[in-house]
Design a protein around this motif. Structure first.
Motif, PDB file in Angstrom:
ATOM      1  N   LYS A   1      -4.931   8.903   2.768  1.00  0.00           N
ATOM      2  CA  LYS A   1      -4.419   7.596   3.176  1.00  0.00           C
ATOM      3  C   LYS A   1      -5.494   6.779   3.868  1.00  0.00           C
ATOM      4  O   LYS A   1      -6.324   7.320   4.592  1.00  0.00           O
ATOM      5  CB  LYS A   1      -3.226   7.767   4.118  1.00  0.00           C
TER       6      LYS A   1
ATOM      7  N   LYS B   1      -4.553   1.980   7.298  1.00  0.00           N
ATOM      8  CA  LYS B   1      -3.260   1.299   7.447  1.00  0.00           C
ATOM      9  C   LYS B   1      -2.102   2.110   6.874  1.00  0.00           C
ATOM     10  O   LYS B   1      -0.974   1.654   6.878  1.00  0.00           O
ATOM     11  CB  LYS B   1      -3.313  -0.077   6.811  1.00  0.00           C
TER      12      LYS B   1
ATOM     13  N   HIS C   1      -1.584   3.373   3.665  1.00  0.00           N
ATOM     14  CA  HIS C   1      -1.227   3.423   2.242  1.00  0.00           C
ATOM     15  C   HIS C   1      -2.067   4.476   1.517  1.00  0.00           C
ATOM     16  O   HIS C   1      -3.207   4.746   1.881  1.00  0.00           O
ATOM     17  CB  HIS C   1      -1.338   2.042   1.574  1.00  0.00           C
TER      18      HIS C   1
ATOM     19  N   ASP D   1      -3.923   5.057  -6.773  1.00  0.00           N
ATOM     20  CA  ASP D   1      -2.751   4.258  -7.079  1.00  0.00           C
ATOM     21  C   ASP D   1      -3.145   3.265  -8.176  1.00  0.00           C
ATOM     22  O   ASP D   1      -4.301   3.216  -8.593  1.00  0.00           O
ATOM     23  CB  ASP D   1      -2.309   3.522  -5.800  1.00  0.00           C
TER      24      ASP D   1
ATOM     25  N   CYS E   1     -10.977   0.091  -2.398  1.00  0.00           N
ATOM     26  CA  CYS E   1     -10.388   1.412  -2.137  1.00  0.00           C
ATOM     27  C   CYS E   1     -11.393   2.528  -2.424  1.00  0.00           C
ATOM     28  O   CYS E   1     -11.468   3.506  -1.681  1.00  0.00           O
ATOM     29  CB  CYS E   1      -9.110   1.597  -2.939  1.00  0.00           C
TER      30      CYS E   1
END
Length: 107
Positions: free
Chosen positions: A17, A20, A22, A79, A90
């Motif tokens: 993760k 934050k 996610h 994701d 990311c």
């Protein structure tokens, strides 16, 4: 943060993760806790190398990436992203190892 998850087939997975909260990387399934821990070590080792990221455009034009080890084994999958910029950000987060590597052990 790495969050560990045990599913009903007694396989272990982790989610990495971002700060934050996610999920930015989901692991493959591991059959033992030892292999699971080796998977996290593999993320730490391989995530620093850009050539370990396979950037993929799906048929519906969504984007995602796979992180692979030096022997081309899949370590984790991201994701879905709708923009290259977000996907690359990311990847940069995973590469920087700025996420917390603590584990939940409350399974």
């Amino acid at each position: 943060m790495f969050e560990d998850i045990e599913n009903i087939s007694e396989q272990y997975r982790f989610n990495q993760k971002a700060a934050k909260g996610h999920v930015i990387l989901r692991s493959e399934a591991y059959t033992t806790k030892s292999a699971f821990n080796n998977g996290i070590t593999s993320v730490r080792t391989n995530s620093k190398l850009d050539e370990r990221y396979e950037r993929i455009t799906a048929k519906n034009c969504n984007l995602y990436f796979n992180l692979k080890s030096s022997n081309i084994q899949l370590i984790g999958t991201s994701d879905i992203y709708y923009s290259t910029l977000v996907m690359e950000n990311c990847i940069a987060t995973v590469m920087s190892n700025e996420t917390d590597f603590s584990l939940r052990d409350d399974l």
